[in-house]
Design an enzyme around this catalytic site. Structure first.
Site, PDB file in Angstrom:
ATOM      1  N   GLU A   1      -0.378  -2.176   3.040  1.00  0.00           N
ATOM      2  CA  GLU A   1      -0.613  -1.515   1.858  1.00  0.00           C
ATOM      3  C   GLU A   1      -1.520  -2.172   1.107  1.00  0.00           C
ATOM      4  OE1 GLU A   1       2.842  -0.229   0.044  1.00  0.00           O
ATOM      5  OE2 GLU A   1       3.378   1.322   1.711  1.00  0.00           O
TER       6      GLU A   1
HETATM    7  C1  BMA Z   1       6.665   0.378   1.186  1.00  0.00           C
HETATM    8  C2  BMA Z   1       6.913  -1.089   1.668  1.00  0.00           C
HETATM    9  C3  BMA Z   1       7.305  -1.976   0.792  1.00  0.00           C
HETATM   10  C4  BMA Z   1       8.412  -1.283  -0.055  1.00  0.00           C
HETATM   11  C5  BMA Z   1       8.744   0.127   0.159  1.00  0.00           C
HETATM   12  C6  BMA Z   1       9.812   0.765  -0.530  1.00  0.00           C
HETATM   13  O1  BMA Z   1       5.469   0.845   0.449  1.00  0.00           O
HETATM   14  O2  BMA Z   1       5.758  -1.387   2.134  1.00  0.00           O
HETATM   15  O3  BMA Z   1       6.270  -2.499  -0.025  1.00  0.00           O
HETATM   16  O4  BMA Z   1       9.541  -2.080  -0.092  1.00  0.00           O
HETATM   17  O5  BMA Z   1       7.586   0.765   0.304  1.00  0.00           O
HETATM   18  O6  BMA Z   1       9.393   0.887  -1.983  1.00  0.00           O
END
Ligand code: BMA
Length: 875
Positions: A430
């Site tokens: 991300e």
């Molecule tokens: C996603 C993951 C983490 C996070 C999760 C829940 O985007 O890549 O960064 O823990 O969401 O928010």
């Protein structure tokens, strides 16, 4: 002389660097890390208990010393030999001194270090003194950040200074994990003495499209004066199949093996996992090395679709397109040295038993231990491997940072490249999407192809994801898929919100726009590498962090909420509960049950909808889904479907059901037909159901019959039993639409749909159930269900047989069972495998009256006639 290896695992001691007078305390063994050593002396309370996390923060702001003494290895005296010290992993800023001389300064937890110490070792039988100073990574990171005040240190989760530090990012705290800034020699330390050694045994495997041969090109890289390498290839059953010698030339010896009719490696469910072994010996026994190999051809297929925009994104192994159902993996402990091979195996077996074929090693954690990938090779799990960057804007404009990443990437790919389980590398988690909010200010221009320019923007890490990492994969594991990030698809929309290309993280359920989970079908991407829903863990897991008889044993206590790190979690759990079900706050177990059932409904819905999108060649609209997240790193309420203590939540079983090789799926549709375009009053409402079947097997299945039985929700009366379709087949490896009909059993009234539960059965020619799904009124809270459905359980030959007189939603029985969260309709006996349970009474919970729990007498008997069912409401 043969190479000798001396482990430096014993005799270590540690202390705080700042306290000159403080004495060293003995360490059990290395590898280790500071929190575990402090715990061993009761110098800190267990960080996972209560809110102790807050009381142990000082540990991460201290500098720590680890030291040992050892005799020089005997062979080190022989003439012409070299002794090197190897640190497989130092967390993180380490200054290493041997006999008073600084021999290494390191600053990357993920990179192994090797130093020639021949001239530093005592030759006279004296003791060698090795000491490692670990400086506070937290404080070091803060200082680096301070030096770059004009840089946009944006991040999500943890302190932004983490971006400057090549340390597991989750150590800084995450939205499911505590901040516990460990340090120490977290991987083995040892000496190697040699005149020559095999630096690395590597190989490439080429399996052509016909799958009839495999060309294995093996290379041994030699350090020192070696002459010849003997390579031997062993078959999966241990027989030597090929051998060949090669002279060492310019530090390398290479052979090429050609195998006819190779035994190919497949993900489980698609074939076997044969593992060959490659062995190399340098000049007899000067040094040897071996590697396991799985022979397979893997591609990520991104090609235009027949009647949908964008491109497919599916994994193809040995020419078989695979719908990749699986999950996201985070480090399974905040303290990595609490994990051993047995725990890794247990986790990966849970994943496999859940019918999942892919696990994504998420970028905010670590590159996992070797045994993790060995077990994936063995079990037939495909691994999606992120590079260790997550949710932030990394400071790639800093030259030393770039250099450190370069060395890390090469080391990681070299360590992992021989694993057949690894099918893709992704540059980060991300990092494009979180930075996308301000593209103008960050200076990202999709069409600027000059890497040097990227370094001048506020998004310099593009240099890492689009240059350093792909170059590392190309150089050291040519042919392996590299994906710039997860998610990533359209370079013009690197925020990941083009649902028609690449992978997506579908967080508009829970985060983002907080859509109802019933909309997961509309939120599909070509490959959904993240999506999730939270639920509370088992009550025993919660009690593990509360003091005995705590008054905080309820869902909203300070400590229970402390063990949920997600912003707004209480609001969001409450929202999704309120939208979908009635629920009880007390006892706590009842509330836990409701959150788990809600999570299971949400996630099952997603898998069901997205597997429906696998429609055959050219129509791979969605090709996989990885749930966020399989595991936890401590006892917590999170998105995990199995908690820290290996206790599955209901969703684990729900997903497992959806991932069966043959499935039925259904969706209810309300159709509104106005009499004419102008009226709001004269609108006819009807209820329909769409039914589809999926076969993920590689041969056509059938002939089948599709039968629907509908029951009155509250009485259990059979309303209608009809055959929806007859004498049809399910084509191989895809989903097929089977019916779109008026909702069976619907009485024609506006909300009569709320009174029917429809069980759908796929029957083979002999009338056997091949697949089954139960369609419930949505949202569940509107269903008029019986509070006393007449549940009974019979235990017989290691199985439970369960039945009810009225529909039961989401039945959970106490004990370690092979299924939970079961739906029952009258006239049906559901069998459940028992892993671990004593005979006797079962505690049962189900939706719509039974959340508080009831006890059902369970009788061991041969038939239902002998069963006397006892039911009592629990106090
Ligand atoms: C996603 C993951 C983490 C996070 C999760 C829940 O985007 O890549 O960064 O823990 O969401 O928010």
């Amino acid at each position: 002389m043969s190479k000798s290896t001396t482990a430096l695992s014993e005799n270590w001691a540690f202390k705080r660097a700042s306290e000159a007078t403080e004495s060293f305390r003995a360490v059990k063994s290395v590898p280790t890390e500071i929190f575990l050593d402090l715990l061993a002396y009761d110098l800190i309370p267990e960080p996972f208990h209560g809110q102790n996390e807050l009381d142990v923060q000082w540990v991460g702001e201290e500098n720590w010393i680890y030291a040992t003494t050892f005799p020089s290895p005997p062979a080190a005296d022989s003439r012409g030999s070299t002794t090197e010290i190897v640190f497989e992993g130092l967390d993180t800023y380490a200054t290493v001194t041997l006999n008073g001389c600084e021999i290494l300064r390191s600053g990357n937890m993920f990179t192994p270090y090797r130093v020639d110490v021949t001239k530093h070792l005592k030759k006279d039988g004296g003791e060698n003194k090795l000491s490692i100073l670990f400086e506070s990574a937290f404080l070091k990171g803060k200082k680096i950040k301070e030096q770059w005040p004009d840089f946009e240190w944006g991040c999500w989760n943890g302190d932004p200074s983490r971006l400057a530090v090549r340390k597991a990012q989750y150590h800084y705290g995450w939205d499911w994990g505590p901040m516990l800034m460990s340090c120490g020699p977290w991987k083995p330390v040892y000496l190697e003495t040699f005149t020559a050694r095999i630096e690395e045994l590597r190989f490439t495997v080429d399996v052509p499209g016909c799958l009839k041969t495999a060309i294995i090109t093996a290379t041994a890289e030699i350090v020192g004066a070696g002459e010849e390498v003997m390579f031997k290839l062993y078959s999966p059953d241990g027989e030597k199949v090929l051998e060949s010698k090669a002279a060492v030339d310019a530090g390398k010896a290479t052979v090429c093996f050609s195998l006819e009719d190779p035994e190919l490696w497949y993900p489980h469910g698609y074939g076997k996992q044969p593992l060959y072994k490659l062995h190399a010996a340098l000049d007899g026994d000067v040094d040897t090395d071996s590697k396991t190999l799985g022979l397979r051809k893997v591609r990520v297929v991104q090609r235009p679709l027949a009647d949908a925009p964008g491109l497919s994104f599916f994994f193809e192994v040995n020419n078989i397109p695979i719908w990749a159902g699986g999950s996201n993996w985070i480090p399974a402990d905040s303290f990595l040295n609490r994990l051993d091979e047995a725990k890794y195996r247990k986790w990966l077996e849970i994943i496999k038993d859940g019918r999942q074929v892919m696990v994504r090693v998420w970028g905010g954690g670590i590159y996992e231990q070797d045994c993790f990938y060995d077990i994936c090779d063995e079990l037939g799990l495909m691994v999606w491997q992120d590079f260790a960057f997550g949710c932030g804007n990394y400071p790639a404009q800093i030259p030393e940072f770039r250099e450190s990443v370069k060395v890390e990437a090469a080391a990681v790919v070299k360590r992992l490249r021989h694993h057949p389980s690894i099918v893709i590398y992704a540059g980060n988690n991300e990092d494009y999407s979180h930075m996308w909010g301000l593209p103008g200010r960050l200076g990202y221009k999709a069409d600027d192809k000059n890497p040097d320019n990227w370094l001048k923007t506020q998004f310099p890490a593009r240099y890492i994801y689009e240059k350093i990492l792909p170059e590392a994969v190309e150089a050291h594991s040519p042919g392996t898929e590299y994906h710039r990030g997860s998610p990533y698809g359209n370079p013009d929309r690197p925020d990941g919100w083009d649902l028609t290309v690449g992978d997506v993280h579908q967080w508009n359920v829970w985060h983002g726009t907080q859509e109802p989970y019933q909309n997961f079908d509309k939120l599909a991407g070509r490959f959904v590498s993240e999506f999730g829903m939270e639920a509370f863990p088992d009550i025993k897991t919660i009690k593990s962090f509360l003091p005995k008889n705590s008054t905080e044993n309820h869902p909203f206590s300070a400590t229970v909420e402390f063990h949920n790190k997600a912003d707004g979690a209480e609001r969001r759990i409450a929202t999704y509960l309120a939208e979908n079900m009635t629920f009880e706050l007390e006892p706590f177990e009842a509330y836990i049950y409701s959150t788990q059932l809600m999570q299971s409904e949400a996630l099952s819905n997603a898998y069901r909808a997205w597997r429906r999108n696998w429609k055959g060649p050219g129509r791979e609209l969605t090709s996989g889904a990885l749930v966020w997240q399989i595991n936890d790193c401590w006892p917590v309420t999170s998105w995990a479907i199995v908690d820290y203590y290996f206790r599955p939540k209901i969703a684990y079983f729900g997903i497992k059901r959806e991932l069966a090789p043959i499935v039925l799926g259904s969706k209810r549709i309300e159709v509104k037909t106005p009499r004419d375009p102008y009226t709001g009053a004269h609108v006819e409402i009807s209820h329909r159901i769409e039914v589809w079947g999926g076969s993920f097997l590689l041969e056509e299945q059938g002939p089948y019959k599709l039968v629907a039985k509908s029951f009155q929700t509250y009485s259990g009366k059979l309303v209608e039993s009809i055959t929806l379709k007859e004498d049809f087949v399910l084509p191989l490896n895809r989903s097929t639409e089977l019916a779109d009909v008026p909702l069976p059993g619907w009485n024609g009234t506006r909300d009569g749909n709320l009174d029917v539960v429809v069980a759908l059965y796929l029957l083979d020619a002999d009338g056997r159930h091949v697949a089954r799904t139960v369609s419930w009124p949505e949202p569940l809270k509107h269903a008029r269900l019986s509070k006393d459905p007449g549940l009974s359980v019979l235990q017989w030959r290691g199985k439970l047989k369960v039945r009810a007189n009225a529909p039961v939603k989401g039945l959970v029985l106490s004990g370690d069972l092979e299924d939970q969260g079961i739906d029952l309709v009258p006239g049906e006996i559901v069998e459940v495998g028992v892993k671990n349970h004593e005979k006797g009474k079962f505690e049962a919970r189900f939706y719509g009256g039974g959340e508080k729990g009831m006890v059902i007498g369970c009788v061991e008997a041969e038939s239902w006639e002998e069963v006397v069912v006892v039911e009592e409401e629990k106090e």
